[in-house]
Design a protein around this motif. Structure first.
Motif, PDB file in Angstrom:
ATOM      1  N   UNK A 180     -26.913 -45.865  22.673  1.00  0.00           N
ATOM      2  CA  UNK A 180     -26.814 -47.242  23.174  1.00  0.00           C
ATOM      3  C   UNK A 180     -27.646 -48.143  22.265  1.00  0.00           C
ATOM      4  N   UNK A 181     -26.976 -49.038  21.539  1.00  0.00           N
ATOM      5  CA  UNK A 181     -27.676 -49.835  20.536  1.00  0.00           C
ATOM      6  C   UNK A 181     -28.184 -51.183  21.053  1.00  0.00           C
ATOM      7  N   UNK A 210     -30.181 -51.714  17.801  1.00  0.00           N
ATOM      8  CA  UNK A 210     -29.080 -51.819  16.853  1.00  0.00           C
ATOM      9  C   UNK A 210     -29.305 -52.815  15.742  1.00  0.00           C
ATOM     10  N   UNK A 211     -30.261 -53.741  15.906  1.00  0.00           N
ATOM     11  CA  UNK A 211     -30.541 -54.716  14.849  1.00  0.00           C
ATOM     12  C   UNK A 211     -31.541 -54.178  13.828  1.00  0.00           C
ATOM     13  N   UNK A 212     -32.068 -52.989  14.075  1.00  0.00           N
ATOM     14  CA  UNK A 212     -33.008 -52.341  13.147  1.00  0.00           C
ATOM     15  C   UNK A 212     -32.402 -51.001  12.728  1.00  0.00           C
ATOM     16  N   UNK A 213     -31.575 -51.040  11.692  1.00  0.00           N
ATOM     17  CA  UNK A 213     -30.837 -49.841  11.287  1.00  0.00           C
ATOM     18  C   UNK A 213     -31.744 -48.685  10.873  1.00  0.00           C
ATOM     19  N   UNK A 237     -20.664 -48.647  18.526  1.00  0.00           N
ATOM     20  CA  UNK A 237     -20.256 -49.724  17.638  1.00  0.00           C
ATOM     21  C   UNK A 237     -20.141 -49.197  16.227  1.00  0.00           C
ATOM     22  N   UNK A 238     -19.216 -49.759  15.461  1.00  0.00           N
ATOM     23  CA  UNK A 238     -18.948 -49.260  14.114  1.00  0.00           C
ATOM     24  C   UNK A 238     -20.168 -49.277  13.197  1.00  0.00           C
ATOM     25  N   UNK A 239     -21.012 -50.318  13.199  1.00  0.00           N
ATOM     26  CA  UNK A 239     -22.189 -50.297  12.326  1.00  0.00           C
ATOM     27  C   UNK A 239     -23.127 -49.127  12.616  1.00  0.00           C
ATOM     28  N   UNK A 240     -23.212 -48.728  13.884  1.00  0.00           N
ATOM     29  CA  UNK A 240     -24.085 -47.607  14.238  1.00  0.00           C
ATOM     30  C   UNK A 240     -23.533 -46.280  13.772  1.00  0.00           C
ATOM     31  N   UNK A 241     -22.227 -46.215  13.527  1.00  0.00           N
ATOM     32  CA  UNK A 241     -21.630 -44.967  13.046  1.00  0.00           C
ATOM     33  C   UNK A 241     -22.225 -44.581  11.698  1.00  0.00           C
TER      34      UNK A 241
END
Length: 334
Positions: A180-181, A210-213, A237-241
């Protein structure tokens, strides 16, 4: 591409009606300039009065999902003679302030997400009371009618999660990590709950920022190192992938990475065999239909879907769908 549940056909009806209302009339009204051929929906615009529509979302920095939503909204705005205004803040109170700013600008319609409904519902109700029609998208479908919105456009998050649980079971997975981002986002929590409902294995949630990769990657990596029996990581979400793929490599894990949402990066990950499957909710369609519904309502009194949620997903996407989807993700519309 497989659609786990049958979605409403209202989206198809809207597209057809839009063509009727938006096309050149027999009376020969003045049309807007041609749209470029590089995006869908090109051709002549409408000659209805200029409208101003605001979209206010809960997007955090760097979330490419919302670029796709905006792409659809801007295309509909160009066709519908709409001045499109976009703003976002991941914090509920700040998002509410942005909705208030839209009210103060006396916009003709508002598109809003209800990821944190308790924070924004009062100001959305205020917009409706002021005579500004509202359409909710993406998050908070259960609260859309309560706040007085015309309707909701997006996927049923619980159903989407259940589709993931079924797919994991079919793939023989035993233990999944659901990442969970954005803490407090009701839609993300519903997705993980849906996975847990149908998956025959076990599911553990992991909250990350999620804003801190880099920090998110480290959190997933640490979990994979400490729990070697995790054989599937589900990102929401795709960026978290991409973060999960890196974490898997750093942890020397054999877990399969699966994700909600689609973009060009996910297509590349499919081709590199770094991702097992993705859940597509068609964000371009969410943006396009939301603007179009407000235009239809203002110019023709329409309410699509009879006020019920209009579903844009979910659909399970795998490596087999890459040839079909690659050109669309490359241009930012899928």
């Amino acid at each position: 591409m497989r659609t786990p549940r049958t979605a409403t056909t209202a989206a198809v009806a809207v597209a057809a009606l839009t063509l009727v209302l938006g096309g050149c009339s027999g009376s020969g009204g003045k049309s807007s300039e041609d749209k470029g051929s590089g995006s869908p929906g090109g051709g002549k615009g409408v000659n209805t009065p200029r409208l101003k529509i605001a979209m206010v979302t809960h997007s955090g920095e760097g979330d490419t999902f919302w670029d796709i939503v905006q792409s659809g909204a801007k295309q509909a705005a160009a066709k519908d003679n709409v001045d499109f205004l976009y703003s976002a803040n991941k914090e509920g109170q700040q998002q509410a302030q942005l909705v208030q700013a839209a009210i103060d600008q006396k916009v003709d319609g508002i598109v809003v997400t209800l990821a944190k409904p308790e924070a924004v519902k009062d100001v959305v109700e205020k917009a409706v009371a002021a005579g500004i029609p509202v359409v909710t998208i993406n998050s908070g479908a259960d609260f859309s009618k309560e706040v007085g919105a015309l309707g909701h456009i997006g996927q049923d998050e619980g159903v989407a999660g259940e589709a993931v649980g079924d797919e994991l079971t079919k793939r023989g997975r035993k233990k999944a990590l659901c990442v969970i981002h954005e803490q407090g986002n009701v839609s993300l929590e519903q997705r993980c709950a849906g996975v847990r409902k149908t998956f025959r294995g076990s599911v553990e949630n992991l909250d990350v920022d999620g804003t801190n990769t880099p920090a998110s990657t480290s959190s997933v990596e640490a979990k994979l190192q400490s729990a070697k029996d995790i054989d599937s990581v589900v990102t929401l979400g795709a960026p978290m992938a991409a973060a999960a793929v890196k974490a898997k490599g750093d942890a020397n894990s054999s877990a399969e990475i699966d994700t909600f949402d689609l973009n060009a990066a996910v297509i590349k990950q499919f081709k590199a065999k770094e991702i097992g499957f993705a859940v597509d909710q068609q964000p371009y369609l969410q943006g396009y239909l939301a603007v179009d519904e407000l235009w239809l309502n203002k110019t023709n009194g329409d309410v699509i879907g009879g006020g019920r949620p209009v579903l844009t997903g979910p659909a399970i996407v795998t490596e087999k769908d890459v040839p079909t989807l690659e050109k669309y993700t490359a241009r930012g519309t899928r």
